[in-house]
Design a protein around this motif. Structure first.
Motif, PDB file in Angstrom:
ATOM      1  N   GLU A 512      -3.392  -7.169   3.964  1.00  0.00           N
ATOM      2  CA  GLU A 512      -3.334  -8.550   4.438  1.00  0.00           C
ATOM      3  C   GLU A 512      -4.431  -8.868   5.451  1.00  0.00           C
ATOM      4  OE1 GLU A 512       0.522  -9.031   6.057  1.00  0.00           O
ATOM      5  OE2 GLU A 512       1.566  -8.727   4.153  1.00  0.00           O
ATOM      6  N   THR A 513      -4.925  -7.873   6.148  1.00  0.00           N
ATOM      7  CA  THR A 513      -5.890  -8.109   7.225  1.00  0.00           C
ATOM      8  C   THR A 513      -7.301  -7.663   6.873  1.00  0.00           C
ATOM      9  OG1 THR A 513      -5.257  -5.994   8.220  1.00  0.00           O
ATOM     10  CG2 THR A 513      -4.124  -7.970   9.019  1.00  0.00           C
ATOM     11  N   GLY A 514      -7.558  -7.447   5.599  1.00  0.00           N
ATOM     12  CA  GLY A 514      -8.910  -7.117   5.164  1.00  0.00           C
ATOM     13  C   GLY A 514      -9.246  -5.652   5.191  1.00  0.00           C
ATOM     14  N   VAL A 598      -1.939  -9.766  14.128  1.00  0.00           N
ATOM     15  CA  VAL A 598      -2.741  -8.548  14.107  1.00  0.00           C
ATOM     16  C   VAL A 598      -4.190  -9.007  13.930  1.00  0.00           C
ATOM     17  CG1 VAL A 598      -3.246  -6.377  12.919  1.00  0.00           C
ATOM     18  CG2 VAL A 598      -0.884  -7.150  13.151  1.00  0.00           C
ATOM     19  N   PRO A 599      -5.004  -8.962  14.977  1.00  0.00           N
ATOM     20  CA  PRO A 599      -6.347  -9.548  14.915  1.00  0.00           C
ATOM     21  C   PRO A 599      -7.190  -8.989  13.774  1.00  0.00           C
ATOM     22  CG  PRO A 599      -5.763  -9.068  17.179  1.00  0.00           C
ATOM     23  CD  PRO A 599      -4.695  -8.460  16.330  1.00  0.00           C
ATOM     24  N   VAL A 600      -7.902  -9.888  13.108  1.00  0.00           N
ATOM     25  CA  VAL A 600      -8.744  -9.562  11.963  1.00  0.00           C
ATOM     26  C   VAL A 600     -10.205  -9.616  12.400  1.00  0.00           C
ATOM     27  CG1 VAL A 600      -9.406 -10.287   9.627  1.00  0.00           C
ATOM     28  CG2 VAL A 600      -7.022 -10.476  10.378  1.00  0.00           C
ATOM     29  N   ALA A 601     -11.028  -8.754  11.808  1.00  0.00           N
ATOM     30  CA  ALA A 601     -12.442  -8.685  12.165  1.00  0.00           C
ATOM     31  C   ALA A 601     -13.082 -10.077  12.158  1.00  0.00           C
ATOM     32  CB  ALA A 601     -13.181  -7.765  11.200  1.00  0.00           C
ATOM     33  N   GLU A 602     -13.723 -10.428  13.264  1.00  0.00           N
ATOM     34  CA  GLU A 602     -14.340 -11.756  13.377  1.00  0.00           C
ATOM     35  C   GLU A 602     -15.581 -11.887  12.509  1.00  0.00           C
ATOM     36  OE1 GLU A 602     -15.575 -14.941  16.897  1.00  0.00           O
ATOM     37  OE2 GLU A 602     -14.886 -12.926  17.396  1.00  0.00           O
ATOM     38  N   THR A 603     -16.247 -10.774  12.256  1.00  0.00           N
ATOM     39  CA  THR A 603     -17.392 -10.794  11.357  1.00  0.00           C
ATOM     40  C   THR A 603     -17.301  -9.584  10.434  1.00  0.00           C
ATOM     41  OG1 THR A 603     -19.812 -10.782  11.210  1.00  0.00           O
ATOM     42  CG2 THR A 603     -18.834  -9.541  13.012  1.00  0.00           C
ATOM     43  N   ALA A 604     -17.578  -9.804   9.145  1.00  0.00           N
ATOM     44  CA  ALA A 604     -17.499  -8.729   8.157  1.00  0.00           C
ATOM     45  C   ALA A 604     -18.267  -9.155   6.914  1.00  0.00           C
ATOM     46  CB  ALA A 604     -16.040  -8.433   7.802  1.00  0.00           C
ATOM     47  N   THR A 605     -18.637  -8.168   6.103  1.00  0.00           N
ATOM     48  CA  THR A 605     -19.348  -8.462   4.851  1.00  0.00           C
ATOM     49  C   THR A 605     -18.439  -8.358   3.644  1.00  0.00           C
ATOM     50  OG1 THR A 605     -20.037  -6.156   4.659  1.00  0.00           O
ATOM     51  CG2 THR A 605     -21.545  -7.671   5.789  1.00  0.00           C
ATOM     52  N   ARG A 606     -17.349  -7.618   3.779  1.00  0.00           N
ATOM     53  CA  ARG A 606     -16.459  -7.443   2.632  1.00  0.00           C
ATOM     54  C   ARG A 606     -15.629  -8.709   2.438  1.00  0.00           C
ATOM     55  NH1 ARG A 606     -16.461  -2.086   1.044  1.00  0.00           N
ATOM     56  NH2 ARG A 606     -14.544  -2.352  -0.169  1.00  0.00           N
ATOM     57  N   ARG A 613      -9.801 -13.298   7.630  1.00  0.00           N
ATOM     58  CA  ARG A 613     -10.139 -13.939   8.897  1.00  0.00           C
ATOM     59  C   ARG A 613      -9.895 -15.453   8.840  1.00  0.00           C
ATOM     60  NH1 ARG A 613     -10.717 -12.896  14.386  1.00  0.00           N
ATOM     61  NH2 ARG A 613     -11.506 -14.839  15.262  1.00  0.00           N
ATOM     62  N   GLU A 614     -10.190 -16.052   7.725  1.00  0.00           N
ATOM     63  CA  GLU A 614      -9.954 -17.494   7.575  1.00  0.00           C
ATOM     64  C   GLU A 614      -8.463 -17.800   7.717  1.00  0.00           C
ATOM     65  OE1 GLU A 614     -11.547 -18.387   3.769  1.00  0.00           O
ATOM     66  OE2 GLU A 614     -13.653 -18.304   4.413  1.00  0.00           O
ATOM     67  N   LEU A 615      -7.637 -16.992   7.072  1.00  0.00           N
ATOM     68  CA  LEU A 615      -6.195 -17.185   7.168  1.00  0.00           C
ATOM     69  C   LEU A 615      -5.714 -16.922   8.598  1.00  0.00           C
ATOM     70  CD1 LEU A 615      -3.485 -17.743   5.774  1.00  0.00           C
ATOM     71  CD2 LEU A 615      -3.376 -15.303   5.195  1.00  0.00           C
TER      72      LEU A 615
END
Length: 628
Positions: A512-514, A598-606, A613-615
């Motif tokens: 759920e969090t990438g 649960v914080p999601v990476a603010e920047t990522a390529t995947r 992160r948008e959600l």
């Protein structure tokens, strides 16, 4: 002249502990029911000798892991309504530091346990001694200082006479419903064996009365006004309801006012599942019924709850613009949370006073409100039935079907214990609690490895009850050691071991969090470097059997139903092992009805992380701080 008895420090401590009692509502019981111990050079000649010397006064249990011994003591304390607990003795070094996790669990959950770790020599005849941590800037620090932040009281007994005030302070904290948690008396190994002339008054029986304070009249009047003016009030029952034995008082309050009652993990069972006002669990792992009521409530009445992030859905659940909070809690710290109106009192006393005042005003919620939540509850129960139902019995069960099979076997005397993994969420949503203490979830610390030793502690406190430890493969591998203790002492716990090949709960959260379930499956490493190969050939059932437990393997739904019935009737420690159908999903239960931060990476390529992160940002935008 004061009469004295010459004893070693350890002997005096054991004598002292055996003479301590608690009393509440006219019922008296021993405060320290037994002592768990693993012996090493730091306690074998001190506390170990004292336990042998006074074996007639203090029962002893042999543990296999120091953390597990604390869990067993905590399980005993919770089942004993915090009125009785166990002590735990260890050597110095790793034995002492192994206590830290258990101490944190006890303190976070407000459950009493007495820790007696050995410590380095007070007289320092050699420096360093075996297992001593050398601290260049301080000579009075040992590894036991790790226990300071996770203890409600800590002292190091460097002189025999220092034990007198310290032991009394320790008992005061253990028996204080506001302050209770882990209490640590660090015992230097030389001081343990040192003799002293102890006042006989110290060794005499002593009773600690556990208070039931009532509410302040001004706070009570404000609370009554707030409830009477509310259109959509909701009670959130926390663990304090159980600690106070306030279940009957809550049931009467709910019956008189018809205010619906939701529950936290610690508070589940405050009302029976079939009570008209019970609406199930609340928060991230709660029911759709309770969470929708929480979103529209204009007054939230917290009873004995700490309002953790799972309960508040990380500050997003209570959405009504004018929502207010009324907090009935014995602890002022918790009574003032969420800028709420405090009603500082024992849960039973406070509920009884509220009920009497509201009944005098003939207060009840509107018929339309009670009809609304009754209909919603019925719809949720139909979803539970669907989760439990198995159209075929010759296939592997889903995890909800495992819960449903157990639900069909137990009665109100059974106790189920769980702490971590995907099971707590499913149980909070699905389990139908039949008695005040049937549902034993440790979710303050959610500590993997808690279940089996805690089940032993609960069974020791309630030997006439059937006690089930619900364990996933991840938590089983953390701490199966106390199976040996259960076998050794003939403690007939039941272990329901669910194999889903990995950290299922965290795997779902990772997806759920990438995180794409990275590092959460118990599988061989594939050529691409990930753990995505075949499941590991680990036979947990064989492991449990090798530790002396009777094991029943269930391959299908039908097998499971039969095995659970056999296990429940067994009078020896018994394990039911089952592999679930949903190896790559969390459980197949209804999804979360409320968010959890649960914080999601603010920047990522995947792409998975970008989408997550948008959600996440959409959810975060709904969070609010309750300040008035």
């Amino acid at each position: 002249m004061t009469s004295t008895t010459r004893l070693t420090v350890a002997q005096a401590l054991v004598r002292f502990l055996s003479a301590q009692y608690t009393e509440r509502d006219g019922v008296r019981q021993r405060l320290i029911g037994a002592t768990w111990g693993i012996f090493g050079h730091g306690n074998v000649a001190g506390i170990g000798q004292a336990l042998l010397e006074h074996a007639d006064l203090m029962p002893y249990h042999q543990g296999r892991n120091e953390q597990a011994m604390v869990h067993a003591a905590v399980g005993y304390a919770r089942q004993s309504n915090r009125l009785s607990t166990h002590a735990v003795t260890t050597s110095i070094g790793p034995g002492a530091t192994n206590l830290v996790t258990g101490a944190a669990l006890a303190t976070i959950n407000h459950l009493p346990v007495l820790l007696l770790p050995g410590d380095i020599f007070a007289t320092r005849p050699a420096d360093p001694v075996l297992q001593q941590l050398e601290v260049p800037y301080a000579g009075d620090v040992s590894v036991n200082d790790c226990l300071r932040p996770v203890s409600r009281y800590f002292d190091r007994i460097t002189r025999p006479e220092a034990l007198i005030p310290s032991a009394l302070h320790a008992m005061r904290v253990l028996t204080d419903p506001v302050e209770t948690g882990a209490v640590t008396l660090a015992l230097p190994q030389d001081v343990q064996a040192e003799a002293y002339d102890w006042p006989d008054e110290l060794l005499a029986e002593r009773t600690w009365v556990v208070r039931r304070p009532g509410a302040d009249p001004t706070e009570l009047a404000e609370a009554v006004r707030a409830i009477r003016s509310a259109r959509r009030p909701l009670v959130i029952a926390g663990g304090g309801v159980h600690h106070s034995r306030a279940e009957e008082a809550l049931a009467e309050f709910a019956a008189v006012t018809r205010v619906p009652v939701a529950s936290t993990q610690a508070g589940k069972g405050s009302l029976r599942h079939d009570h008209p006002q019970d609406v199930g669990g609340v928060g991230h792992t709660g029911t759709a019924t309770a969470d929708e009521l929480a979103r529209t409530a204009d007054l939230v009445i917290g009873v004995g709850t700490r309002y953790t992030d799972f309960t508040t859905a990380s500050g997003t659940l209570f959405a009504d613009p004018g929502v207010r909070f009324l907090n009935l809690n014995i602890a002022p710290y918790d009574g003032h949370k969420l800028a709420g109106m405090p009603l500082i009192a024992d849960a039973r006393s406070g509920l009884q006073e509220l009920t009497a005042a509201l009944d005098m005003h003939a207060y009840r919620v509107a018929d339309g409100y009670s009809a609304e939540y009754a209909e919603d509850k019925e719809r949720w129960e139909q979803r539970v039935d669907a989760c439990f139902e198995a159209e075929e019995i010759d296939v592997r069960p889903t995890q909800p079907q495992v819960i449903g099979a157990l639900d069909a076997v137990v009665d109100e005397n059974d106790i189920i214990i769980n702490a971590a993994g995907s099971l707590p969420g499913d149980l909070h949503k699905l389990w139908r609690t039949r008695s005040r203490d049937q549902y034993h979830l440790e979710y303050g610390y959610s500590c993997m490895g808690y279940e089996i030793p805690a089940a032993i502690g609960v069974k020791l406190a309630a030997p006439e009850r059937e006690v089930w430890a619900l364990v996933g493969d991840g938590t089983y591998l953390m701490m199966p050691t106390e199976i040996v203790t259960a076998v050794q002492e003939g403690v007939a716990i039941k272990v329901l071991l669910v194999q889903n090949h990995g950290y299922a709960s965290i795997g779902g959260l990772s997806a759920e969090t990438g995180g794409e379930r990275f590092g959460t499956a118990y599988r061989f490493r594939a050529q691409d470097g990930t753990f995505s190969g075949p499941p590991l050939p680990v036979d947990l059932a064989a492991n449990a059997a090798s530790l002396g437990m009777r094991v029943l393997r269930a391959k299908t739904v039908g097998d499971l139903r039969e095995a659970l019935a056999v296990a429940r009737a067994a009078d020896t420690p018994t394990c039911v092992y089952v592999e679930t159908q949903t190896a790559d999903t969390v459980s197949g239960a209804p999804p979360a009805q409320a968010w959890w931060d649960v914080p999601v990476a603010e920047t990522a390529t995947r792409p998975s992380a970008v989408k997550a992160r948008e959600l996440y940002e959409r959810h975060v935008s709904t969070r609010r701080r309750h300040l008035c």
